[in-house]
Design a protein around this motif. Structure first.
Motif, PDB file in Angstrom:
ATOM      1  N   GLU A   8       0.836  -1.199   0.000  1.00 53.10           N
ATOM      2  CA  GLU A   8       0.000   0.000   0.000  1.00 53.10           C
ATOM      3  C   GLU A   8       0.873   1.252   0.000  1.00 53.10           C
ATOM      4  OE1 GLU A   8      -3.580   2.082   2.646  1.00 53.10           O
ATOM      5  OE2 GLU A   8      -2.834   0.072   3.123  1.00 53.10           O
ATOM      6  N   LEU A   9       0.507   2.208  -0.844  1.00 53.28           N
ATOM      7  CA  LEU A   9       1.269   3.447  -0.957  1.00 53.28           C
ATOM      8  C   LEU A   9       0.776   4.448   0.078  1.00 53.28           C
ATOM      9  CD1 LEU A   9       3.418   5.094  -2.487  1.00 53.28           C
ATOM     10  CD2 LEU A   9       1.600   5.874  -4.029  1.00 53.28           C
ATOM     11  N   ASP A  10       1.658   4.874   0.957  1.00 56.89           N
ATOM     12  CA  ASP A  10       1.343   5.850   1.992  1.00 56.89           C
ATOM     13  C   ASP A  10       2.202   7.078   1.761  1.00 56.89           C
ATOM     14  OD1 ASP A  10       1.149   7.364   4.380  1.00 56.89           O
ATOM     15  OD2 ASP A  10       0.535   5.566   5.479  1.00 56.89           O
ATOM     16  N   PRO A  11       1.587   8.287   1.699  1.00 57.88           N
ATOM     17  CA  PRO A  11       2.386   9.507   1.469  1.00 57.88           C
ATOM     18  C   PRO A  11       3.491   9.701   2.488  1.00 57.88           C
ATOM     19  CG  PRO A  11       0.040   9.968   1.234  1.00 57.88           C
ATOM     20  CD  PRO A  11       0.139   8.585   1.770  1.00 57.88           C
ATOM     21  N   GLY A  12       3.338   9.124   3.674  1.00 57.26           N
ATOM     22  CA  GLY A  12       4.366   9.296   4.704  1.00 57.26           C
ATOM     23  C   GLY A  12       5.487   8.288   4.637  1.00 57.26           C
ATOM     24  N   ASP A  13       5.417   7.359   3.694  1.00 56.20           N
ATOM     25  CA  ASP A  13       6.465   6.344   3.578  1.00 56.20           C
ATOM     26  C   ASP A  13       7.776   6.960   3.115  1.00 56.20           C
ATOM     27  OD1 ASP A  13       4.748   4.393   4.375  1.00 56.20           O
ATOM     28  OD2 ASP A  13       4.312   3.657   2.356  1.00 56.20           O
ATOM     29  N   GLY A  14       8.860   6.334   3.513  1.00 54.76           N
ATOM     30  CA  GLY A  14      10.159   6.748   3.026  1.00 54.76           C
ATOM     31  C   GLY A  14      10.389   6.277   1.607  1.00 54.76           C
ATOM     32  N   ASP A  15      11.516   6.674   1.035  1.00 52.20           N
ATOM     33  CA  ASP A  15      11.796   6.325  -0.358  1.00 52.20           C
ATOM     34  C   ASP A  15      11.840   4.821  -0.571  1.00 52.20           C
ATOM     35  OD1 ASP A  15      11.902   8.964  -1.035  1.00 52.20           O
ATOM     36  OD2 ASP A  15      14.086   9.118  -0.928  1.00 52.20           O
ATOM     37  N   ALA A  16      12.460   4.111   0.365  1.00 53.41           N
ATOM     38  CA  ALA A  16      12.592   2.665   0.196  1.00 53.41           C
ATOM     39  C   ALA A  16      11.236   1.980   0.187  1.00 53.41           C
ATOM     40  CB  ALA A  16      13.472   2.087   1.311  1.00 53.41           C
ATOM     41  N   SER A  17      10.306   2.440   1.036  1.00 53.09           N
ATOM     42  CA  SER A  17       8.980   1.843   1.093  1.00 53.09           C
ATOM     43  C   SER A  17       8.171   2.181  -0.158  1.00 53.09           C
ATOM     44  CB  SER A  17       8.243   2.332   2.341  1.00 53.09           C
ATOM     45  OG  SER A  17       6.949   1.785   2.402  1.00 53.09           O
ATOM     46  N   ALA A  18       8.292   3.425  -0.633  1.00 52.58           N
ATOM     47  CA  ALA A  18       7.537   3.833  -1.817  1.00 52.58           C
ATOM     48  C   ALA A  18       8.023   3.115  -3.070  1.00 52.58           C
ATOM     49  CB  ALA A  18       7.639   5.339  -2.005  1.00 52.58           C
ATOM     50  N   ARG A  19       9.298   2.784  -3.110  1.00 51.44           N
ATOM     51  CA  ARG A  19       9.850   2.123  -4.289  1.00 51.44           C
ATOM     52  C   ARG A  19       9.412   0.662  -4.397  1.00 51.44           C
ATOM     53  NH1 ARG A  19      14.679   4.180  -6.718  1.00 51.44           N
ATOM     54  NH2 ARG A  19      15.244   6.246  -5.943  1.00 51.44           N
ATOM     55  N   ARG A  20       8.937   0.092  -3.294  1.00 51.07           N
ATOM     56  CA  ARG A  20       8.544  -1.314  -3.332  1.00 51.07           C
ATOM     57  C   ARG A  20       7.381  -1.520  -4.303  1.00 51.07           C
ATOM     58  NH1 ARG A  20       7.164  -3.224   2.535  1.00 51.07           N
ATOM     59  NH2 ARG A  20       5.854  -1.350   2.333  1.00 51.07           N
ATOM     60  N   HIS A  21       7.336  -2.680  -4.897  1.00 52.15           N
ATOM     61  CA  HIS A  21       6.254  -2.992  -5.836  1.00 52.15           C
ATOM     62  C   HIS A  21       6.189  -4.489  -6.020  1.00 52.15           C
ATOM     63  CE1 HIS A  21       9.097  -3.951  -9.110  1.00 52.15           C
ATOM     64  NE2 HIS A  21       9.820  -2.967  -8.608  1.00 52.15           N
ATOM     65  N   CYS A  22       5.012  -4.946  -6.438  1.00 49.45           N
ATOM     66  CA  CYS A  22       4.858  -6.361  -6.734  1.00 49.45           C
ATOM     67  C   CYS A  22       5.153  -6.600  -8.208  1.00 49.45           C
ATOM     68  CB  CYS A  22       3.449  -6.841  -6.356  1.00 49.45           C
ATOM     69  SG  CYS A  22       2.153  -6.238  -7.481  1.00 49.45           S
ATOM     70  N   SER A  23       5.048  -7.843  -8.621  1.00 48.09           N
ATOM     71  CA  SER A  23       5.390  -8.169 -10.011  1.00 48.09           C
ATOM     72  C   SER A  23       4.343  -7.710 -11.003  1.00 48.09           C
ATOM     73  CB  SER A  23       5.590  -9.688 -10.143  1.00 48.09           C
ATOM     74  OG  SER A  23       4.401 -10.372  -9.755  1.00 48.09           O
ATOM     75  N   HIS A  24       3.182  -7.196 -10.511  1.00 48.38           N
ATOM     76  CA  HIS A  24       2.109  -6.751 -11.402  1.00 48.38           C
ATOM     77  C   HIS A  24       1.983  -5.226 -11.442  1.00 48.38           C
ATOM     78  CE1 HIS A  24       0.580 -10.880 -11.811  1.00 48.38           C
ATOM     79  NE2 HIS A  24       0.828 -11.000 -10.522  1.00 48.38           N
ATOM     80  N   CYS A  25       2.843  -4.503 -10.738  1.00 53.21           N
ATOM     81  CA  CYS A  25       2.745  -3.044 -10.672  1.00 53.21           C
ATOM     82  C   CYS A  25       3.197  -2.394 -11.979  1.00 53.21           C
ATOM     83  CB  CYS A  25       3.597  -2.502  -9.519  1.00 53.21           C
ATOM     84  SG  CYS A  25       2.809  -2.609  -7.900  1.00 53.21           S
ATOM     85  N   TRP A  26       2.470  -1.346 -12.348  1.00 52.70           N
ATOM     86  CA  TRP A  26       2.824  -0.513 -13.491  1.00 52.70           C
ATOM     87  C   TRP A  26       3.092   0.902 -13.009  1.00 52.70           C
ATOM     88  CZ3 TRP A  26       1.455  -0.987 -19.137  1.00 52.70           C
ATOM     89  CH2 TRP A  26       1.479  -2.317 -19.552  1.00 52.70           C
ATOM     90  N   CYS A  27       3.912   1.627 -13.761  1.00 51.73           N
ATOM     91  CA  CYS A  27       4.161   3.039 -13.465  1.00 51.73           C
ATOM     92  C   CYS A  27       2.965   3.848 -13.958  1.00 51.73           C
ATOM     93  CB  CYS A  27       5.440   3.509 -14.135  1.00 51.73           C
ATOM     94  SG  CYS A  27       5.733   5.291 -13.977  1.00 51.73           S
ATOM     95  N   ALA A  28       2.381   4.642 -13.062  1.00 57.10           N
ATOM     96  CA  ALA A  28       1.194   5.425 -13.415  1.00 57.10           C
ATOM     97  C   ALA A  28       1.525   6.594 -14.331  1.00 57.10           C
ATOM     98  CB  ALA A  28       0.518   5.941 -12.146  1.00 57.10           C
ATOM     99  N   VAL A  29       2.780   6.965 -14.423  1.00 57.20           N
ATOM    100  CA  VAL A  29       3.183   8.088 -15.274  1.00 57.20           C
ATOM    101  C   VAL A  29       3.567   7.595 -16.672  1.00 57.20           C
ATOM    102  CG1 VAL A  29       4.808   9.998 -15.559  1.00 57.20           C
ATOM    103  CG2 VAL A  29       3.953   9.416 -13.276  1.00 57.20           C
ATOM    104  N   CYS A  30       4.399   6.565 -16.716  1.00 63.02           N
ATOM    105  CA  CYS A  30       4.880   6.064 -18.010  1.00 63.02           C
ATOM    106  C   CYS A  30       3.869   5.146 -18.692  1.00 63.02           C
ATOM    107  CB  CYS A  30       6.193   5.307 -17.817  1.00 63.02           C
ATOM    108  SG  CYS A  30       7.533   6.299 -17.114  1.00 63.02           S
TER     109      CYS A  30
END
Length: 246
Positions: free
Chosen positions: A71-93
Motif C-alpha cells: 500500500e502506498l502511503d504519502p508518509g512512507d520513506g523512499d525505500a517503502s515507496a519504491r517497493r512494488h509487486c510483479s504486477h505493478c505498473w508506473c502510473a506516469v509512463c
C-alpha cells in the motif's frame, strides 16, 4: 361441489395440456398459485454461504498506487515507496515498473496525480489535433444560410451560448441542441443551423466525432440583448460576423 382440476407438476410446456400451458405463460416459474407459499418457503432455505478459498487470486496489472500488496502511503520513506509487486505498473509512463526509467520519482504518484497527468496529456493531444485540422476554406457566401443566420438578431446570443457549451459542458451535438432548444425555446432545426454556421466560419471543428472550439476563437463577454428593431441590422453586422482565428 365438484373438485377442481388436479394441480399439475412442474414441467416443460411440451408435456402439459393447453390449460396448463396457458398457466405457464401467466406463471412463468411453473408454480401453481396454491404452491407459491411452499415455493417461497423453499427459496428461503436456499442460501449461498461463503466458506473461504484455498488460494489467493492472481492479481491483474495495476498502478503502483493501487497495489494490494504494498500500500502506498504519502508518509512512507523512499525505500517503502519504491517497493512494488510483479504486477505493478508506473502510473506516469504507463509501462511495467521494470521499464520505467524514473521510478525513484514516479513511485510516489497518487491516483489523483495520475488522473491529472492523463487529463493534461489528453488536452495537449486534442489541442495539437485542432491546430493541425484544415481550415474550413473560403468564408461563406453572402447568400448562404450561414450568413442569413449570422444577420439574424438572435445570432450573437446563440453563438455565445453554443461556444460556451462546447468549452465548458460537452462536445456532443445532441447536448448542444437540447441546450439551445431549452434556453431559447426554438425548434431543433435552429441549433443545427447554428452548428453549420459555426463550421462555416471555422470556429467549430469536428474531431473524433465531437465538436470542438478551434483554438484562437474569441467568444467575448455575453452579448447585449438585441432585437430586430433595436438598431439596423447592417449597423452591427460587422460585430455579429465572427472573426477568424489568426
Amino acid at each position: 361441489g365438484a373438485a377442481g382440476p388436479p394441480k399439475r407438476p412442474v414441467g416443460s410446456l411440451f408435456d402439459t395440456s393447453t390449460a396448463q400451458a396457458m398457466d405457464l405463460c401467466t406463471n412463468p416459474q411453473g408454480i401453481c398459485q396454491g404452491d407459491e407459499a411452499a415455493a417461497s418457503a423453499a427459496d428461503d432455505d436456499d442460501e449461498v454461504v461463503y466458506v473461504g478459498c484455498k488460494r489467493r487470486a492472481n492479481p491483474l496489472p495495476h498502478a503502483r498506487h493501487d497495489c494490494p500488496e504494498f500500500e502506498l502511503d504519502p508518509g512512507d520513506g523512499d525505500a517503502s515507496a519504491r517497493r512494488h509487486c510483479s504486477h505493478c505498473w508506473c502510473a506516469v509512463c504507463g509501462t511495467p515498473v521494470e521499464a520505467c526509467t524514473s521510478w525513484g520519482a514516479h513511485c510516489r504518484t497518487t491516483a489523483a496525480q495520475a488522473e491529472a497527468l492523463a487529463a493534461a496529456k489528453r488536452a495537449a493531444e486534442t489541442k495539437a489535433k485542432l491546430q493541425a485540422a484544415p481550415a474550413a476554406g473560403a468564408p461563406p457566401d453572402a447568400s448562404s444560410s450561414a450568413v442569413a443566420l449570422i444577420l439574424d438578431h438572435r445570432w450573437l446570443q446563440l453563438r455565445f451560448d453554443a461556444l460556451s457549451y462546447l468549452l465548458h459542458c460537452g462536445q456532443d451535438e445532441d447536448g448542444l441542441t437540447a441546450t439551445l432548444v431549452g434556453v431559447h425555446e426554438v425548434d431543433a432545426s435552429l441549433p443545427a443551423r447554428v452548428v453549420s454556421a459555426l463550421r462555416a466560419t471555422d470556429e467549430v471543428v469536428d474531431l473524433d466525432g465531437k465538436l470542438h472550439v478551434r483554438p484562437g476563437a474569441e467568444i467575448g463577454p455575453p452579448p447585449p440583448l438585441l432585437g430586430p428593431s433595436s438598431r439596423p441590422l447592417h449597423a452591427w453586422a460587422s460585430v455579429a460576423l465572427p472573426r477568424r482565428p489568426p
